[in-house]
Each structure stands twice: as C-alpha cells, then as structure tokens.
Design a protein around this motif. Structure first.
Motif, PDB file in Angstrom:
ATOM      1  N   LEU A 236     -18.288 -41.812  -6.869  1.00 25.22           N
ATOM      2  CA  LEU A 236     -18.162 -40.378  -7.180  1.00 25.22           C
ATOM      3  C   LEU A 236     -19.366 -39.977  -8.030  1.00 25.22           C
ATOM      4  CD1 LEU A 236     -14.368 -40.197  -8.151  1.00 25.22           C
ATOM      5  CD2 LEU A 236     -15.418 -39.711  -5.916  1.00 25.22           C
ATOM      6  N   ILE A 237     -20.037 -38.898  -7.665  1.00 28.32           N
ATOM      7  CA  ILE A 237     -21.260 -38.497  -8.378  1.00 28.32           C
ATOM      8  C   ILE A 237     -20.900 -37.840  -9.709  1.00 28.32           C
ATOM      9  CG2 ILE A 237     -23.370 -37.123  -8.285  1.00 28.32           C
ATOM     10  CD1 ILE A 237     -23.148 -37.210  -5.226  1.00 28.32           C
ATOM     11  N   ILE A 238     -21.536 -38.335 -10.756  1.00 28.44           N
ATOM     12  CA  ILE A 238     -21.345 -37.735 -12.089  1.00 28.44           C
ATOM     13  C   ILE A 238     -22.418 -36.676 -12.344  1.00 28.44           C
ATOM     14  CG2 ILE A 238     -21.230 -38.174 -14.576  1.00 28.44           C
ATOM     15  CD1 ILE A 238     -20.418 -41.073 -13.839  1.00 28.44           C
ATOM     16  N   GLY A 239     -23.658 -36.985 -12.034  1.00 26.34           N
ATOM     17  CA  GLY A 239     -24.733 -36.023 -12.234  1.00 26.34           C
ATOM     18  C   GLY A 239     -26.091 -36.669 -12.122  1.00 26.34           C
ATOM     19  N   THR A 240     -27.097 -35.968 -12.602  1.00 25.40           N
ATOM     20  CA  THR A 240     -28.479 -36.465 -12.544  1.00 25.40           C
ATOM     21  C   THR A 240     -29.061 -36.579 -13.951  1.00 25.40           C
ATOM     22  OG1 THR A 240     -29.283 -34.203 -12.236  1.00 25.40           O
ATOM     23  CG2 THR A 240     -28.935 -35.525 -10.260  1.00 25.40           C
ATOM     24  N   VAL A 241     -30.015 -37.490 -14.098  1.00 27.25           N
ATOM     25  CA  VAL A 241     -30.623 -37.776 -15.403  1.00 27.25           C
ATOM     26  C   VAL A 241     -31.655 -36.706 -15.756  1.00 27.25           C
ATOM     27  CG1 VAL A 241     -31.999 -39.422 -16.732  1.00 27.25           C
ATOM     28  CG2 VAL A 241     -30.215 -40.236 -15.153  1.00 27.25           C
ATOM     29  N   ASP A 242     -31.525 -36.142 -16.958  1.00 31.56           N
ATOM     30  CA  ASP A 242     -32.476 -35.153 -17.467  1.00 31.56           C
ATOM     31  C   ASP A 242     -33.572 -35.791 -18.310  1.00 31.56           C
ATOM     32  OD1 ASP A 242     -31.468 -32.951 -16.272  1.00 31.56           O
ATOM     33  OD2 ASP A 242     -30.572 -32.066 -18.057  1.00 31.56           O
ATOM     34  N   TYR A 254     -30.258 -44.143 -24.175  1.00 36.49           N
ATOM     35  CA  TYR A 254     -29.231 -43.480 -23.376  1.00 36.49           C
ATOM     36  C   TYR A 254     -29.907 -42.448 -22.475  1.00 36.49           C
ATOM     37  CZ  TYR A 254     -29.520 -39.537 -26.682  1.00 36.49           C
ATOM     38  OH  TYR A 254     -29.967 -38.481 -27.452  1.00 36.49           O
ATOM     39  N   ALA A 255     -29.208 -42.123 -21.379  1.00 32.82           N
ATOM     40  CA  ALA A 255     -29.710 -41.127 -20.431  1.00 32.82           C
ATOM     41  C   ALA A 255     -28.889 -39.855 -20.572  1.00 32.82           C
ATOM     42  CB  ALA A 255     -29.616 -41.658 -19.004  1.00 32.82           C
ATOM     43  N   VAL A 256     -29.573 -38.740 -20.774  1.00 30.84           N
ATOM     44  CA  VAL A 256     -28.898 -37.445 -20.824  1.00 30.84           C
ATOM     45  C   VAL A 256     -28.634 -36.999 -19.381  1.00 30.84           C
ATOM     46  CG1 VAL A 256     -29.058 -35.033 -21.528  1.00 30.84           C
ATOM     47  CG2 VAL A 256     -30.016 -36.830 -22.987  1.00 30.84           C
ATOM     48  N   ILE A 257     -27.384 -36.650 -19.106  1.00 30.97           N
ATOM     49  CA  ILE A 257     -26.981 -36.333 -17.738  1.00 30.97           C
ATOM     50  C   ILE A 257     -26.506 -34.899 -17.625  1.00 30.97           C
ATOM     51  CG2 ILE A 257     -25.343 -36.885 -15.884  1.00 30.97           C
ATOM     52  CD1 ILE A 257     -25.271 -39.729 -16.956  1.00 30.97           C
ATOM     53  N   SER A 258     -27.011 -34.201 -16.592  1.00 31.58           N
ATOM     54  CA  SER A 258     -26.482 -32.885 -16.228  1.00 31.58           C
ATOM     55  C   SER A 258     -25.448 -33.087 -15.134  1.00 31.58           C
ATOM     56  CB  SER A 258     -27.598 -31.966 -15.715  1.00 31.58           C
ATOM     57  OG  SER A 258     -28.426 -31.546 -16.758  1.00 31.58           O
ATOM     58  N   PRO A 259     -24.197 -32.715 -15.386  1.00 34.42           N
ATOM     59  CA  PRO A 259     -23.168 -32.861 -14.357  1.00 34.42           C
ATOM     60  C   PRO A 259     -23.562 -32.117 -13.083  1.00 34.42           C
ATOM     61  CG  PRO A 259     -22.168 -32.395 -16.473  1.00 34.42           C
ATOM     62  CD  PRO A 259     -23.640 -32.202 -16.650  1.00 34.42           C
ATOM     63  N   GLY A 260     -22.998 -32.548 -11.968  1.00 33.34           N
ATOM     64  CA  GLY A 260     -23.354 -31.952 -10.686  1.00 33.34           C
ATOM     65  C   GLY A 260     -22.905 -30.527 -10.519  1.00 33.34           C
ATOM     66  N   VAL A 261     -22.014 -30.050 -11.373  1.00 26.84           N
ATOM     67  CA  VAL A 261     -21.509 -28.683 -11.279  1.00 26.84           C
ATOM     68  C   VAL A 261     -21.292 -28.145 -12.694  1.00 26.84           C
ATOM     69  CG1 VAL A 261     -19.115 -29.500 -11.121  1.00 26.84           C
ATOM     70  CG2 VAL A 261     -19.678 -27.215 -10.297  1.00 26.84           C
ATOM     71  N   ASP A 262     -21.501 -26.849 -12.868  1.00 27.44           N
ATOM     72  CA  ASP A 262     -21.243 -26.201 -14.155  1.00 27.44           C
ATOM     73  C   ASP A 262     -19.735 -26.080 -14.318  1.00 27.44           C
ATOM     74  OD1 ASP A 262     -20.939 -24.555 -16.366  1.00 27.44           O
ATOM     75  OD2 ASP A 262     -22.664 -23.303 -15.867  1.00 27.44           O
ATOM     76  N   ILE A 263     -19.184 -26.800 -15.263  1.00 27.58           N
ATOM     77  CA  ILE A 263     -17.733 -26.885 -15.421  1.00 27.58           C
ATOM     78  C   ILE A 263     -17.107 -25.525 -15.695  1.00 27.58           C
ATOM     79  CG2 ILE A 263     -15.907 -27.835 -16.921  1.00 27.58           C
ATOM     80  CD1 ILE A 263     -17.650 -30.384 -17.092  1.00 27.58           C
TER      81      ILE A 263
END
Length: 277
Positions: A236-242, A254-263
């Motif tokens: 399941l995709i969590i997001g992409t690394v910023d 640590y990797a800062v992640i932007s979720p795949g969708v704006d919650i």
C-alpha cells in the motif's frame, strides 16, 4: 446749500439704480433682456449665474451616471450569477474527476488482490482541534470494520481505524505520532517504519524514521507498507520522499514523506476489512 446738493445727488443715484433694477426685472419677465440695464445687471450677477449653471450641469451628470450605473449593476449581477453557475459546474466536474480517479485506483488494487475485502465509507466528521487531522467515517463494527484496519484512498493508505463503534469509526491518520507501520522504499528496499510528529503534521507530512545516516533513499522515492503487521498488507503506497534529514537526538536519519493524498480533502474512503492470509 451744499447739503441740499449732496442730498439731491444721492436721490438721483438711488433712482437710477432703481430704474436699472426695474428694467432688468421687466426684461426678464418679457423673455428678453438685451438692454443696457440688463447688461449691467448681467455683469453684476454673472458669477452667480455661472455657479448655478455648473451646479445644474453637475446634477444632470449625477442623474445620468446613476441611471447608467443601475444598468451596469444589472449586467454585473447577471455576469456574477453566470460565473457562480460556471464555478459550481467546474467544482462538480473536479469532484467527479477526483471520484473517478479514486475508483480507478481502487478497482486496480482490487483486481490485483482479489481476496481483499473492503467497506466503502464517507467522511462524516473531523476534529478541527486535532493537528493530526483525524476524521470520523460512516462505517463501523456492523460493516466488518475493526480497530487497526487500514483506511485507503485508492491505492494509498491514509490511516488506520483507531476506534470502531457499531455504525461509525474514528480514523487515526498517517500524520499521527501514534501511527506506526512498517515500510520500505521500493528502489533500495530499505525497511524501517513510518510515523508522524506534531511538527511535520502542521505541513501535512509524516516521516520514515530510524534510517541509516548513509541511506540510499533519495528525493522522489516511493514508500510503501512492508506488510510485517498482520493487519496491514504489503504494497500500500504511503507517499513520496520530500527530503532526507538528520535526527537531532541520535546519528540516524529520516525521510520526510508527503502522503499520496491530502487528508483534509478526503470525503470518501475504503476500509480494508480483510486481505486473506
């Protein structure tokens, strides 16, 4: 004798002035005033006439502009109404487009995993005071929803069920400091876990924690669930690394992640109630 002469001269001047005034009034009454007397009176009263005429002209312009503005206001109101209708139609189109994309991703996920079982739910409430953006959905225990189930938007995991009631549930999002799921980066296959914190949540982001200082994970990498948990499957995709940053408390990164969708934009979601063995 001298006094009598002065008195007579004064009376003569007064009489002349009276005659001039009477003549001017008669000329005005008759509709013409091209006499010498009217010329004198006209000269005397010309400034007053000029001011009066300017006032009259200004009032005419105000009246004309008021009439014109009324027409413009009608046109503007009509155009604003038309624009409002077009914006409403555009919003409907964008919502429909978003829904289509959601169902397309969901159907692809379901096609790839035929043993997955879902409960579709609507977002029925949000806690505006919660910095982690938790929300309430319209499905609960009677629909097979239970604590710990993954909550999806298309192929993206956006949280897990935190509390399940008979006909509704509360979702803990991936931004939450209490959220914790095993995860891996799809290119390097580096495994760790994803969680949230208050600082990142303010910007709608979470992090993949406890990475090596020499990690191979880079900007733009995709992070997915690793499937170590018995309640959340792999992939399941969590997001992409910023970005990659160093922890302040130890030598890890640590990797800062932007979720795949704006919650905050989610209105519909799917709860993964079962995914087989």
């Amino acid at each position: 004798m001298k006094d009598i002469f002065k008195s007579n001269r004064f009376k003569l001047i007064a009489s002349i002035m009276a005659l001039l005034l009477v003549g001017a009034l008669i000329a005005a009454a008759n509709g013409h005033g091209e006499t010498a007397q009217s010329g004198v009176i006209g000269t005397i009263f010309a400034p007053c006439h000029f001011v009066a005429q300017k006032i009259s002209n200004t009032m005419d312009k105000i009246s004309d502009n008021a009439s014109g503005n009324a027409e413009y206001e009608k046109k503007i109101a009509s155009l604003e109404e038309e624009i409002g209708d077009l914006r409403y139609q555009l919003a409907d189109y964008e919502n429909l487009k978003t829904q289509n994309e959601l169902y397309k991703d969901f159907l692809e996920l379901k096609e790839e995993n035929k043993d997955y079982k879902f409960a579709q739910a609507s977002v029925i409430g949000r806690d505006s005071a919660d910095i982690y953006k938790s929300f309430t959905i319209s499905k609960g225990l009677v629909s097979g929803v239970k604590k710990g189930d993954a909550v999806l938007y298309g192929k993206y995991i956006v949280g897990v069920i935190d509390k399940a009631y008979p006909d509704y549930s509360v979702v803990k999002t991936v931004l939450d400091a209490d959220f914790n799921v095993s995860a891996y980066e799809i290119l390097s296959n580096e495994i760790s876990y994803v969680t949230g914190n208050a600082s990142l949540a303010k910007n709608g982001k979470c992090k993949m924690a406890n990475l090596s200082a020499s990690t191979d994970i880079s900007y733009g990498s995709i992070v997915c669930t690793a499937g170590i948990s018995t309640q959340i499957p792999k992939g399941l995709i969590i997001g992409t690394v910023d970005e990659i940053a160093d922890e302040a408390t130890d030598i890890s990164a640590y990797a800062v992640i932007s979720p795949g969708v704006d919650i905050e934009d989610i209105t519909t979601c799917f709860v993964l109630t079962d995914f087989g063995d």
